[in-house]
Design an enzyme around this catalytic site. Structure first.
Site, PDB file in Angstrom:
ATOM      1  N   LYS A   1       0.849  -1.207   0.000  1.00  0.00           N
ATOM      2  CA  LYS A   1       0.000   0.000   0.000  1.00  0.00           C
ATOM      3  C   LYS A   1       0.881   1.253   0.000  1.00  0.00           C
ATOM      4  O   LYS A   1       0.606   2.230  -0.705  1.00  0.00           O
ATOM      5  CB  LYS A   1      -0.938  -0.018   1.211  1.00  0.00           C
ATOM      6  CG  LYS A   1      -2.070  -1.006   1.020  1.00  0.00           C
ATOM      7  CD  LYS A   1      -2.782  -1.404   2.295  1.00  0.00           C
ATOM      8  CE  LYS A   1      -3.709  -2.589   1.993  1.00  0.00           C
ATOM      9  NZ  LYS A   1      -4.240  -3.248   3.171  1.00  0.00           N
ATOM     10  N   GLN A  22      -5.025  -1.902   9.296  1.00  0.00           N
ATOM     11  CA  GLN A  22      -4.766  -3.234   8.748  1.00  0.00           C
ATOM     12  C   GLN A  22      -5.304  -4.303   9.705  1.00  0.00           C
ATOM     13  O   GLN A  22      -4.984  -4.297  10.896  1.00  0.00           O
ATOM     14  CB  GLN A  22      -3.248  -3.410   8.524  1.00  0.00           C
ATOM     15  CG  GLN A  22      -2.869  -4.691   7.836  1.00  0.00           C
ATOM     16  CD  GLN A  22      -3.385  -4.751   6.389  1.00  0.00           C
ATOM     17  OE1 GLN A  22      -3.238  -3.816   5.626  1.00  0.00           O
ATOM     18  NE2 GLN A  22      -4.004  -5.875   6.040  1.00  0.00           N
ATOM     19  N   ASP A  61     -11.708   1.720   3.268  1.00  0.00           N
ATOM     20  CA  ASP A  61     -11.911   0.267   3.185  1.00  0.00           C
ATOM     21  C   ASP A  61     -13.389  -0.058   2.993  1.00  0.00           C
ATOM     22  O   ASP A  61     -13.736  -1.182   2.631  1.00  0.00           O
ATOM     23  CB  ASP A  61     -11.429  -0.393   4.495  1.00  0.00           C
ATOM     24  CG  ASP A  61     -10.252  -1.323   4.273  1.00  0.00           C
ATOM     25  OD1 ASP A  61      -9.980  -1.660   3.105  1.00  0.00           O
ATOM     26  OD2 ASP A  61      -9.614  -1.704   5.278  1.00  0.00           O
TER      27      ASP A  61
END
Ligand code: NAP
Length: 285
Positions: free
Chosen positions: A53, A97, A120
């Site tokens: 990322k 994460q 997300d």
């Protein structure tokens, strides 16, 4: 017949090229999209995902911050960091994460992310907006699945789509997005009794189970579109999907490989969401 391969890697590169161009245009106006990634602990797979990322941000010209904090961090510390990032003007997307260490309540942390920075797409408000068909930040892997189907040129409207798997991060949102495209959707899961009968009628089959090579040619309608979300590590170290690619490609009309299908799309959609979130927050939408 051998299926056309849906090349997620090259589709992803194409989309990233468009994103990079838009970032350059925004830079001329003195604006830069910013993504913050929070990594708690040292899970090896998570470290790889976070590095990927970070690299995508660098390659596309985004501002990025990676907050690596120790496994021993308390829930309050993680929540305080999220709160700080929510209020930071140069950050437009926040990604925590997963998985988090077991003493930290994942739900509490995800719910603390500002809805407009939830790139997300896991915040209950974004999920709710997806369910009722309102505008929202879409979860990345499901959005990538829809984009791959779209790139085949096949109109999803009126098609029978079957989704195997009903997880909150893949199966459920994929089924909602397919309905939004006016497909007629059937959901299968571990308690479905006549799965093969259903998949054999699928014009579009999306497989998100987590069992290597479970779906072979006998499940597939000739000429259909097969999207394999599965990522399973085999004993020999190789990556395999949930679809038995070698047999399925002889029956399907279009198929995604693993690796090189859905996988590359996930981070690309994350970058697309961050760009969108930044334009909305910056009043440039
Ligand atoms: P998950 O949360 O474990 O969900 C698996 C789903 O499959 C469940 O709904 C389960 O049914 C269903 N299932 C299990 N065994 C089945 C069977 N024998 N027949 C029919 N359905 C069955 O998994 P997930 O998070 O959705 O992930 C699925 C796969 O996608 C995994 O391989 C994962 O690594 C991969 N993945 C890839 C990406 C990417 O970027 N490419 C992103 C996310 C996930 P029940 O609900 O009844 O238990």
């Amino acid at each position: 017949m051998t299926a056309n391969i849906i090349n997620g890697k090259s589709i992803s590169e194409d989309i990233r090229g468009n994103i990079a161009e838009e970032v350059q245009r925004l830079a001329k106006k003195g604006f830069c999209p910013g993504l913050a990634v929070v990594l708690v602990g040292e899970d090896p797979a998570s470290q790889v995902y976070v590095r990927n990322k970070e690299k995508a941000c660098h390659d596309l010209g985004f501002y990025s911050e990676v907050h690596r904090i120790p496994e021993s961090s308390s829930e309050e510390e993680v929540l305080a960091l999220v709160d700080k990032l929510n209020r930071q003007d140069n950050i437009h997307g926040i990604l925590v994460q997963l998985p988090l260490p077991k003493d930290i309540d994942e739900k509490a942390v995800l719910n603390a992310i500002a809805v407009e920075k939830d790139v997300d797409g896991f915040h209950p408000i974004n999920v709710g907006n997806l369910v009722i068909g309102d505008d929202s930040l879409l979860p990345c892997t499901p959005a990538g699945v829809i984009e791959l189907i779209r790139r085949t040129g096949i109109d999803m409207a009126g098609k029978h789509a079957v989704v195997i798997g009903r997880s909150n991060i893949v199966g459920k949102p994929v089924s909602l997005l397919l309905q939004r495209e006016n497909a007629t959707v059937t959901m299968c899961h571990s308690r479905t009794s006549n799965m093969k009968e259903l998949t054999q009628m699928a014009d579009i089959l999306v497989v998100a189970i987590g069992r290597a090579k479970m779906i072979d040619a006998s499940y597939i309608k000739p000429g259909s579109v097969v999207i394999d979300v599965g990522m399973n590590r085999l004993d020999n170290g190789k990556l395999a999907g949930d679809v038995d690619y070698d047999s399925a490609k002889e029956v399907a009309g279009y198929i995604t490989p693993v690796p090189g299908g859905v996988g590359p799309m996930t981070i690309t959609m994350l970058m697309k969401n961050t760009l969108l979130a930044s334009k909305r927050l910056g009043g440039l939408d």
